[in-house]
Design a protein around this motif. Structure first.
Motif, short mmCIF file in Angstrom:
data_model
loop_
_atom_site.label_atom_id
_atom_site.label_comp_id
_atom_site.label_asym_id
_atom_site.label_seq_id
_atom_site.Cartn_x
_atom_site.Cartn_y
_atom_site.Cartn_z
N GLY A 1 33.28 36.12 5.01
CA GLY A 1 32.24 37.06 5.54
C GLY A 1 31.68 36.89 6.77
O GLY A 1 31.04 37.87 7.07
N HIS B 1 41.31 34.36 -6.23
CA HIS B 1 40.88 35.80 -5.85
C HIS B 1 41.00 36.94 -6.29
O HIS B 1 40.36 37.36 -4.92
N ASP C 1 37.68 27.83 0.79
CA ASP C 1 36.27 27.80 0.73
C ASP C 1 35.94 28.49 2.16
O ASP C 1 35.67 29.53 2.89
N ASP C 2 36.56 28.22 3.48
CA ASP C 2 36.66 28.61 4.45
C ASP C 2 36.86 29.55 4.97
O ASP C 2 36.17 30.40 5.66
N LYS D 1 35.13 32.65 1.90
CA LYS D 1 33.87 32.77 2.26
C LYS D 1 33.32 32.67 3.97
O LYS D 1 32.84 33.94 3.87
N ASP D 2 33.85 31.43 4.41
CA ASP D 2 33.17 31.61 6.01
C ASP D 2 34.32 32.78 6.80
O ASP D 2 33.49 33.80 7.25
N SER E 1 32.07 25.51 5.30
CA SER E 1 32.82 24.55 4.45
C SER E 1 33.48 23.81 4.80
O SER E 1 33.70 22.33 3.97
#
Length: 253
Positions: free
Chosen positions: A96, A130, A88-89, A92-93, A12
């Motif tokens: 994840g 989220h 997003d980092d 998601k990253d 991201s």
């Protein structure tokens, strides 16, 4: 407990980044564990919680991974100018990577998020956007109303504000006051907010508490003696951990 620093490539952010992790090392505690994403403030990085508090000692014996990512000075937000994507980092990253690497309960019921100051804002904002990802949220001394400040005043506190939030963030997609009005109230994670009575952000916290009350959204809110400093945060992270342990069902209620 064990402690690790992980370097990873953030897709991201399109750069290398780092996070610190505290995790159980007792063979009698095999998992699945809960995961607590603990966010730092504007002037710090992923090392600060471990350096300035006794967080590792406080979580000893809990089936819990404490994940401390580096949010830079990015307000855990995908910037309006497209330059950085710290939201997003994180969602998601970082999440994840943790889900793939550790024996955690990789679902909403297994995740909590919290932070202080900028990180308190980030925890509230990210978890509301989220809500399908987190079971509980806490904010210490959160800059929850930062997007609602006059842009010139915001710029004094954080010169990056215009680049990150755009010309006017109040009422927009990064404003927790506006987000909580729009989302399904039945899916809001459990919320705990605290702030010191001598903290310069106390008014923002009181306003958000009142906003939640006006919307009839259940939450815990506490004011304690103290200011915007590590004496306060080291003391009250313990109550946040107990709150998350209950909500993640890591201990008997």
């Amino acid at each position: 407990m064990a402690f690790a620093t992980i370097q990873y490539q953030s897709r991201s952010l399109q750069k290398a980044s780092s996070l610190n992790v505290i995790f159980p090392d007792d063979p009698a505690m095999p998992g699945p564990w809960g995961a607590f994403y603990l966010l730092h403030g504007l002037s710090d990085d992923h090392t600060i919680w471990a350096r300035r508090t006794s967080i590792e000692r406080y979580v000893a014996g809990l089936p819990l991974v404490v994940v401390m990512p580096d949010g830079g000075r990015g307000w855990y937000t995908n910037s309006a100018d497209g330059e950085t994507a710290y939201e997003d980092d994180l969602v998601k990253d970082v999440v994840g990577l943790v889900d793939r690497t550790f024996p955690v309960k990789a679902e909403r019921a297994g995740r909590a998020i919290g932070g202080l100051s900028m990180g308190g804002y980030g925890a509230i904002k990210v978890s509301l956007k989220h809500a399908e990802m987190f079971a509980s949220i806490n904010s210490h001394s959160g800059a929850i109303g930062f997007p609602r400040l006059d842009p010139e005043k915001a710029k004094i506190r954080s010169p990056e504000a215009h680049r990150i939030f755009g010309a006017s963030a109040k009422g927009g997609p990064e404003d927790p006051f506006a987000i909580v009005e729009r989302i399904d109230h039945g899916r809001i994670p459990a919320i705990r907010i605290d702030c010191g009575t001598d903290d310069f952000l106390i008014d923002q916290n009181r306003e958000f508490h009142k906003h939640l009350d006006d919307l009839h959204i259940p939450h815990e809110y506490q004011e304690y003696p103290g200011s915007h400093d590590w004496v306060y945060w080291d003391l009250h992270i313990r109550e946040a951990l107990a709150f998350h342990a209950r909500n993640l069902k890591l201990v008997k209620a």
